[in-house]
Design an enzyme around this catalytic site. Structure first.
Site, PDB file in Angstrom:
ATOM      1  CD  GLU A  43      -2.972  -1.149   2.255  1.00  0.00           C
ATOM      2  OE1 GLU A  43      -3.608  -0.090   2.429  1.00  0.00           O
ATOM      3  OE2 GLU A  43      -3.141  -2.161   2.939  1.00  0.00           O
ATOM      4  CB  THR A  48      -1.454   4.414  -7.423  1.00  0.00           C
ATOM      5  OG1 THR A  48      -2.302   3.712  -6.519  1.00  0.00           O
ATOM      6  CG2 THR A  48      -2.156   5.680  -7.895  1.00  0.00           C
ATOM      7  NE  ARG A 176      -4.115  -2.359  -1.368  1.00  0.00           N
ATOM      8  CZ  ARG A 176      -2.903  -2.740  -1.707  1.00  0.00           C
ATOM      9  NH1 ARG A 176      -2.367  -2.299  -2.831  1.00  0.00           N
ATOM     10  NH2 ARG A 176      -2.193  -3.550  -0.961  1.00  0.00           N
ATOM     11  CG  ASP A 200       3.631  -3.317  -9.096  1.00  0.00           C
ATOM     12  OD1 ASP A 200       4.237  -3.217  -8.015  1.00  0.00           O
ATOM     13  OD2 ASP A 200       2.399  -3.175  -9.207  1.00  0.00           O
ATOM     14  CD  GLN A 204       0.337  -6.552   2.171  1.00  0.00           C
ATOM     15  OE1 GLN A 204       0.851  -6.547   3.285  1.00  0.00           O
ATOM     16  NE2 GLN A 204      -0.598  -5.694   1.813  1.00  0.00           N
TER      17      GLN A 204
END
Length: 356
Positions: A43, A48, A176, A200, A204
């Site tokens: 996050e 994005t 998300r 990408d 996590q």
């Protein structure tokens, strides 16, 4: 001399020259592709950023593309409200009696399976969002896990619930969808005959072991750090501060043997959320070494500089770190920043070619 060469020797010479030409051509093509590894904790805004690259340097998002994000937006809305309701129970925040049946109905929905926004669900969600207890819980969102796009989507609920709803580009940027595994995105820059291949990977902890597959031939690392997360904890470990986790990961990547020849670009992301958050959440509570603003500074500027300096402090003094403050949901900001970064990357690629 060539006139004394036999036919076989002339043919061998011709073949060797052709091979050399082919090798030179292959090397040129290879080095026109610049491989970038996009890293950061969960996050932090990596996905994005990739979406912005597609908007700015790719084909953008057609109506069909945007339509495909609709169900994920619905799922985000349900997940956000369910997270708030769960937190209300843990934080012992009361709810208006008339809203309890609505809350029970929303909690019974399996968010990951939502494919449409039913009118009755939209009405329940709208009423719940207005509940004083829900708003009180939302104001304490740093104490639990909640999407940063929650308020945006609930303020757009009437539009999202319309049967003819077609997500906007901003809707797409804010949705998300957790990244799992490895995803590669090529972006061509025809004016410089260069292709950037952005890789990408999941941020996590459980995803990081997969990064090993990306290490070979990476010219540069783009590391995204979410500055606004200084008062939040990890999804995976509610005892670990998110910003401290990001700093530790940044240091580990800087010292990793695979990246010793890679250049580093640090995007200090979510500057907009940080600037808003420091007004109500004291940075010193989480990082006591923060001394606050000087006479000629605002609190927001001081907080940004303090967090920036923490990241730069973990780098070797001989290591160049190119840094920028970013807001990944702001297309013009990312366009401006990447235009600056692009020239740095191309220069680095030229230097690399000269050494090979």
């Amino acid at each position: 001399m060539a006139c004394f060469l036999s036919g076989e020797e002339r043919e061998a010479q011709r073949i060797n020259k052709e091979i050399d030409r082919q090798l030179k051509r292959s090397k040129t093509v290879l080095h026109r592709e610049i491989k970038l590894l996009l890293l950061g904790t969960g996050e932090s805004g990596k996905s994005t950023f990739v979406k912005q690259m597609r908007i700015i340097h790719g084909n953008g998002y057609s109506s069909k593309d945007r339509s495909d994000f609709g169900q994920y937006i619905f799922q985000n809305i349900f997940t956000s409200m369910q997270n708030i309701l769960e937190a209300m129970n843990k934080l012992d925040i009361p709810m208006a009696e008339e809203n309890k049946p609505r809350a029970a109905a929303i909690e019974a929905v399996t968010a990951d399976l939502v494919a449409e926004m039913l009118p009755e669900h939209a009405e329940m969600l709208a009423e719940l969002w207005l509940d004083e207890g829900v708003q009180a819980c939302y104001s304490r969102r740093r104490e639990y896990q909640l999407s940063t796009s929650t308020e945006y989507y609930f303020n757009s609920l009437k539009r999202v619930a319309d049967p003819e709803f077609l997500p906007t580009v901003e809707d797409v940027l804010r949705v998300r969808i957790p990244t799992t595994g490895l995803n590669e995105y090529p972006f061509d820059f025809t004016s410089r005959r260069v292709r950037f291949r952005v890789i990408d990977v999941g941020g996590q902890r459980s995803e990081r072991r997969k990064w090993i597959h990306c290490f070979e031939n990476v010219l540069s690392i783009i590391f995204l750090a979410a500055m606004s997360e200084y008062d939040e904890v990890l999804v995976e470990d509610d005892t670990q501060n998110r910003l401290e986790e990001s700093l530790a990961l940044f240091e580990n990547i800087l010292t990793a043997k695979w990246f010793q020849r890679s250049s580093f670009i640090l995007f200090l992301n979510k500057k907009d959320l940080l600037e808003e958050k420091v007004k109500n959440s004291d940075l010193r509570k989480y990082f006591p070494e923060f001394e606050g603003a000087e006479e000629d500074q605002t609190d927001e500027e001081a907080a940004k500089e303090f967090i920036r300096d923490m990241y730069l402090a973990v780098a070797d003094t001989d290591r160049d770190i190119f840094w920028h403050y970013t807001c990944a949901t702001d297309t013009e900001n990312i366009r401006f920043v990447f235009d600056s970064v692009k020239e740095t990357l191309i220069t680095k690629a030229i230097e690399t070619i000269a050494l090979t």
